[in-house]
Write an enzyme that holds these catalytic residues in place. Structure first.
Site, short mmCIF file in Angstrom:
data_model
loop_
_atom_site.label_atom_id
_atom_site.label_comp_id
_atom_site.label_asym_id
_atom_site.label_seq_id
_atom_site.Cartn_x
_atom_site.Cartn_y
_atom_site.Cartn_z
N HIS A 122 7.87 36.66 -37.13
CA HIS A 122 7.36 36.66 -35.66
C HIS A 122 7.25 35.25 -35.30
CE1 HIS A 122 5.18 37.77 -31.90
NE2 HIS A 122 4.55 38.63 -32.61
N ASP B 281 20.24 53.68 -30.41
CA ASP B 281 21.17 54.59 -30.90
C ASP B 281 22.34 54.13 -31.53
OD1 ASP B 281 22.87 56.74 -31.37
OD2 ASP B 281 22.73 57.74 -29.52
#
Length: 439
Positions: free
Chosen positions: A155, A381
């Site tokens: 992060h 996807d």
């Protein structure tokens, strides 16, 4: 769960890039003492080896543009941090694993992340450990009827917007696009060009677990947390938004957005579930995307952290005894006031006296919102369909932490992943006005 690790490798950009270095900037540094940011995406499919092969091939290609994720953290003698890449760097860690007795549907439950933790790497690993660990670790676990993709992102080098930009780009490559459709904007110094010297304790002294008085406290034990995903359908979201906007403020302010409406709904009901006294303070925190707020504005493709925490504080009594527009108006005003000038002031304050985030800094009785329903999490996807489930891991969870995701059904539906002290969670689950069951 007893997931079995079957292999480990590393992925690097497919072509030589030479040495690259970019200094971490003021927006990145507060997160150095938090943990790696964990995500889990679960896909259906029976061709595990083919899926893994395609993912690895696509990773090598997408890292040509997102090469910082294949690098390491570095710091100079002044404790100025940067992200570095060269062709000898180890690259992204890729772990293969097996849990074939678990089905995709088993992971679609609304249970806490602790049951999922063996599917996601780097539990309890601090971002500062990116000095000697990969900045991205990917675990690909074979399921009975699919694949679980667990990811741990450092992060200190990227926020949620950049995370999902990377994920979408990786999916595009795997789905047959010859190149990334939107290139990452990699020069952090364009938004802030200040050398910040950051003294930081060694990684093995995890500041998040240290008592606030800095001494060993054998009697200090945090109450157990419970976590649950609350699924708000489109009709539930519309009902919440309509209620909050039913009696708009007379000062001519804008109608409350979907986020502001859901935010105050969660803040009020969590506050009630905690059974606070009317005079107890409660804090609402949202991490706002500052790409369009800074001057000059940065593109959405800016790669790094370009977020800041926005705080709103009131008493439990005022929040819960007033109608919802009271709290919604506070949240709305705090967000609107966080303009380029406020961002600049926050940066200067940090640079004059750097303060590393720790969970105990979140504020008393807080509700802290990370992630965003705007992120296209169910659009990732890779060529075998959209994910069945998207979740966070156990890292960076504390009492009052909320991760918001777009609902799987799309539209305005939202999944709220909430961590609370066990007693408060039990009361929240029984609060029919909160869960709006049947909607």
């Amino acid at each position: 769960m007893k997931v079995k690790i079957t292999g480990k490798s590393h992925a690097k950009p497919n072509k030589k890039l030479g040495r690259r270095e970019c200094r971490l900037v003021t927006f990145d540094l507060p997160y150095i003492a938090l943990h790696y940011n964990q995500k889990l995406l679960v896909y259906k499919g029976n061709e595990y080896e083919d899926m893994v092969g395609k993912l690895k091939d696509g990773l090598g290609a997408v890292l040509e543009d997102f090469y910082q994720l294949a690098g390491k953290l570095a710091r100079d003698e002044d404790w100025v941090f940067s992200v570095e890449y060269d062709d000898d760097t180890e690259g992204v860690e890729v772990v293969e694993a097996n849990a074939e007795w678990i089905g995709v549907e088993d992971l679609d439950a609304e249970v806490g992340a602790s049951t999922l933790k063996e599917l996601i790497p780097y539990n309890g690993i601090l971002n500062s450990e990116g000095l000697h660990r990969p900045l991205l670790s990917v675990q690909l676990t074979k399921l009975k009827d699919g694949l679980a993709m667990g990811l741990a992102f450092n992060h200190a080098i990227l926020d949620g917007t950049s995370t999902w930009h990377f994920m979408s780009s990786w999916a595009q490559i795997c789905s047959g696009l010859p190149s990334v459709s939107v290139l990452p904007f990699l020069d952090r110094t364009k938004v802030r060009n200040t050398r910040v010297k950051l003294q930081h304790p060694p990684p093995d002294q995890d500041p998040q677990n240290a008592p606030s008085n800095g001494t060993a406290d054998a009697e200090h034990v945090d109450p157990p947390l419970r976590e649950r995903v609350f699924k708000f359908s489109e009709s539930a979201i519309d009902k919440i938004k309509s209620k909050v906007n039913s009696d708009p403020p007379s000062d001519g302010s804008k109608p409350f957005s979907t986020f502001q409406s859901l935010a105050v709904h969660m803040w009020r009901h969590v506050t009630r579930a905690r059974q606070l006294k009317p005079e107890d303070y409660t804090v609402f925190i949202v991490f706002a995307n500052c790409r369009k707020r800074v001057d000059p504005p940065m593109p959405e493709s800016y790669f790094g952290n370009l977020i800041q925490a926005i705080f709103t504080v009131t008493s439990a009594g005022l929040l819960t005894m007033n109608p919802p527009e009271f709290g919604a108006s506070m949240i709305q005003k705090a967000i609107e006031m966080h303009d380029a000038k406020a961002i600049e002031e926050r940066n200067k304050e940090f640079e004059s006296s750097p303060k590393i985030f720790r969970f105990k800094d979140a504020g008393v009785n807080c509700v802290s919102v990370g992630s965003s329903p705007r992120f296209p999490v169910y659009e990732v996807d890779f060529g075998w369909g959209k994910p069945e489930t998207v979740r966070s891991g156990i890292n960076n969870k504390f009492d009052g932490m909320v991760y918001l995701y777009r609902g799987k059904s799309g539209g305005r539906s939202v999944d709220a992943e909430i961590s609370l002290e066990a007693g408060a969670m039990e009361r929240l689950e029984k609060d029919e006005e909160f869960v709006l069951e049947g909607n």
